[in-house]
Design a protein around this motif. Structure first.
Motif, mmCIF file in Angstrom:
data_model
loop_
_atom_site.group_PDB
_atom_site.id
_atom_site.type_symbol
_atom_site.label_atom_id
_atom_site.label_comp_id
_atom_site.label_asym_id
_atom_site.label_seq_id
_atom_site.Cartn_x
_atom_site.Cartn_y
_atom_site.Cartn_z
ATOM 1 N N LEU A 110 0.836 -1.207 0.000
ATOM 2 C CA LEU A 110 0.000 0.000 0.000
ATOM 3 C C LEU A 110 0.871 1.257 0.000
ATOM 4 O O LEU A 110 0.542 2.252 -0.664
ATOM 5 N N ARG A 111 1.987 1.220 0.712
ATOM 6 C CA ARG A 111 2.894 2.359 0.689
ATOM 7 C C ARG A 111 3.506 2.531 -0.701
ATOM 8 O O ARG A 111 3.690 3.655 -1.180
ATOM 9 N N ALA A 112 3.792 1.430 -1.362
ATOM 10 C CA ALA A 112 4.339 1.498 -2.721
ATOM 11 C C ALA A 112 3.324 2.132 -3.673
ATOM 12 O O ALA A 112 3.699 2.919 -4.559
ATOM 13 N N TRP A 148 -2.826 9.497 -1.782
ATOM 14 C CA TRP A 148 -3.417 8.402 -1.017
ATOM 15 C C TRP A 148 -4.949 8.399 -1.227
ATOM 16 O O TRP A 148 -5.672 9.135 -0.566
ATOM 17 N N PRO A 149 -5.448 7.552 -2.123
ATOM 18 C CA PRO A 149 -6.893 7.532 -2.396
ATOM 19 C C PRO A 149 -7.657 6.514 -1.554
ATOM 20 O O PRO A 149 -8.834 6.266 -1.798
ATOM 21 N N LEU A 150 -7.010 5.924 -0.548
ATOM 22 C CA LEU A 150 -7.594 4.783 0.169
ATOM 23 C C LEU A 150 -8.240 5.142 1.497
ATOM 24 O O LEU A 150 -8.647 4.260 2.247
ATOM 25 N N CYS A 153 -4.838 4.740 6.078
ATOM 26 C CA CYS A 153 -3.639 5.540 6.338
ATOM 27 C C CYS A 153 -3.205 5.373 7.796
ATOM 28 O O CYS A 153 -2.025 5.173 8.088
ATOM 29 N N LYS A 154 -4.165 5.406 8.711
ATOM 30 C CA LYS A 154 -3.852 5.223 10.130
ATOM 31 C C LYS A 154 -3.328 3.818 10.391
ATOM 32 O O LYS A 154 -2.416 3.623 11.205
ATOM 33 N N ASN A 201 -4.690 19.247 -4.914
ATOM 34 C CA ASN A 201 -5.784 18.289 -4.653
ATOM 35 C C ASN A 201 -5.313 16.844 -4.440
ATOM 36 O O ASN A 201 -6.139 15.946 -4.327
ATOM 37 N N SER A 202 -4.015 16.616 -4.406
ATOM 38 C CA SER A 202 -3.532 15.283 -4.020
ATOM 39 C C SER A 202 -3.668 15.147 -2.503
ATOM 40 O O SER A 202 -3.692 16.135 -1.772
ATOM 41 N N ILE A 203 -3.790 13.906 -2.050
ATOM 42 C CA ILE A 203 -3.971 13.641 -0.618
ATOM 43 C C ILE A 203 -2.733 12.920 -0.108
ATOM 44 O O ILE A 203 -2.399 11.830 -0.572
ATOM 45 N N THR A 204 -2.031 13.538 0.832
ATOM 46 C CA THR A 204 -0.827 12.926 1.395
ATOM 47 C C THR A 204 -1.176 12.159 2.667
ATOM 48 O O THR A 204 -2.143 12.475 3.353
ATOM 49 N N CYS A 205 -0.362 11.159 2.963
ATOM 50 C CA CYS A 205 -0.593 10.298 4.129
ATOM 51 C C CYS A 205 0.722 10.097 4.879
ATOM 52 O O CYS A 205 1.746 9.787 4.262
#
Length: 353
Positions: free
Chosen positions: A74-76, A85-87, A92-93, A166-170
Motif C-alpha cells: 500500500l505504501r508502494a 493516497w486515495p484509500l 492511512c492510520k 488536490n492530491s492527498i498525502t498520508c
C-alpha cells in the motif's frame, strides 16, 4: 508565529523520481523481508521444545517485521501515485500504526537480544532469572504494550491532508505540524528515549563484552574459539550493524531538524530538503526487515543451516536444469564433474539413454 510549513507548495516536487525509486525499493524489501522472517519463524517453531530467551526475542522481532512488510504494497501504491493516497483515512492510520510498531518494537527487541547475549556471558549466574522463558514472555508482552501505548495517540488525529494540487498525502511530516503544541520537544524526547537510550545500551553491551572476551582470550585461547562466544559477538554485532544502517540516519535527520526549529522557523527550501531526506531515511529504516535476518543467522540455532540448505538446493536445481537443457553445459559438466562433485554428468545421461 505561523509555521512556514502551511504555506509551502514545493514539498513534493521530487515526486517524479520518488514515484519510481521508492516503489522499486519496496518491491524488493517486501518479498525478501517476508521470506527471511517467515523462515526464521519456521526454524524457531519447528524446535518448539528448545525455545529460550534468544529465540523468543527473535520470534517477536520476526513477527513485527512480517506485519510491517504486509503494509508495504500500500505504501508502494502511495508513492507510485506521486504522494497521493486515495484509500481513505482509516487505511492511512493502519499503515502508520504498523510502521511505528515495527520501528520501535524492532528497536526494543533488538536491544533485548543484545542485552540477553551480554548477560549470558558476563553475568551467567547472577542474572540467570532474567533469561528464564517465563520472564522473557512477560518482557515481550510489556514491550508490545509499551509500543502500542506510544503509537495509539496517532489514531486520534488526522494523518491525511489535501494539498494545494488536490492530491492527498498520508503520514507525511507536514501533516503533523500544528496538530501538537511543542511538537519539536515531543519529537526530540521521542528520539532520545526511542533511539538514543537503546543505541547507547547496545554499544555499551558490545564494548564491555568485546573487552571481556579479549581479556579472557589472552588467558585461554579456547575461549576465543568458543561457539558460544562467537554467537554472542555475532548477535550484538548484527544488532549494531542494523542500528547504524537502518535506524541512525532517520533519527539523526529528525533530531537535527527539530533542534533547528527550536531556534528559528525553517523556510520552504529547508523543509523541502528535510522532506527529501526523510523519504530516503525512511526507506533505509524499512530495510531493517531485510537486515534483521543477519541477527537470526547468529541468534537462532538452525537458521544458518536451513538457509544454507535452501541456497544449495537452488544452486543444485540451477545446474541440474542447465545440464538437461544445454548440450554445451552438459559437456562441461562431464569434463569437470568429478572435480566439482556434481550429481549429474554426461556419462549417466548417456547410460540412461
Amino acid at each position: 508565529m505561523m509555521s512556514s510549513e502551511n504555506n509551502c507548495t514545493n514539498l513534493y516536487d521530487h515526486r517524479a523520481v520518488a514515484r519510481v525509486l521508492i516503489p522499486l525499493a519496496y518491491s524488493i524489501i517486501c518479498p525478501v523481508g517476508l521470506l527471511a522472517n517467515a523462515l526464521a519463524l519456521h526454524v524457531i517453531f519447528s524446535n518448539i521444545t528448545k525455545i529460550n530467551s534468544i529465540t523468543l526475542y527473535s520470534a517477536n522481532l520476526a513477527v513485527s517485521d512480517i506485519l510491517f512488510c504486509l503494509s508495504l504494497p500500500l505504501r508502494a501504491v502511495y508513492y507510485g501515485l506521486g504522494f497521493h493516497w486515495p484509500l481513505g483515512e482509516g487505511l492511512c492510520k493502519t499503515i502508520t500504526l504498523l510502521f511505528y510498531l515495527n520501528c520501535y518494537a524492532g528497536v526494543n527487541f533488538m536491544t533485548c537480544l543484545a542485552v540477553d547475549r551480554f548477560v549470558a556471558l558476563v553475568f551467567p549466574q547472577n542474572l540467570v532469572k532474567l533469561r528464564k522463558v517465563k520472564n522473557v514472555r512477560l518482557v515481550c508482552l510489556a514491550i508490545w504494550l509499551l509500543v502500542f501505548a506510544q503509537t495509539l495517540p496517532l489514531l486520534t488525529i488526522n494523518l491525511t491532508k489535501t494539498e494545494h494540487d488536490n492530491s492527498i498525502t498520508c503520514m507525511e511530516y507536514p501533516n503533523f505540524e500544528g496538530l501538537f503544541k511543542g511538537l519539536p520537544y515531543m519529537l526530540i524526547v521521542g528520539v532520545v528515549l526511542g533511539f538514543g537510550v537503546p543505541v547507547v545500551t547496545i554499544i555499551a553491551c558490545y564494548s564491555i563484552l568485546t573487552r571481556k572476551l579479549r581479556l579472557a582470550a589472552k588467558s585461554n585461547r579456547l575461549t576465543e574459539r568458543s561457539g558460544r562466544t562467537k554467537k554472542a559477538r555475532g548477535v550484538i554485532a548484527g544488532v549494531v550493524f542494523v542500528f547504524v544502517v537502518c535506524f541512525s540516519p532517520y533519527h539523526i535527520d529528525l533530531l537535527q531538524y527539530m533542534i533547528r526549529k527550536l531556534f528559528y522557523a525553517p523556510d520552504c527550501k529547508e523543509l523541502q530538503s528535510f522532506q527529501i531526506s526523510l523519504h530516503i531515511t525512511v526507506c533505509l529504516m524499512n530495510l531493517n526487515s531485510c537486515l534483521d535476518p543477519f541477527v537470526y543467522f547468529f541468534a537462532c540455532k538452525g537458521y544458518k543451516q536451513k538457509l544454507m540448505r535452501m541456497m544449495k538446493w537452488q544452486v543444485g536445481t540451477h545446474f541440474s536444469s542447465a545440464g538437461r537443457i544445454s548440450p554445451e553445459s552438459s559437456g562441461i559438466g562431464e569434463e569437470h564433474g568429478t572435480r566439482r562433485n556434481t550429481r549429474i554428468t554426461m556419462n549417466t545421461i548417456r547410460e540412461a539413454r
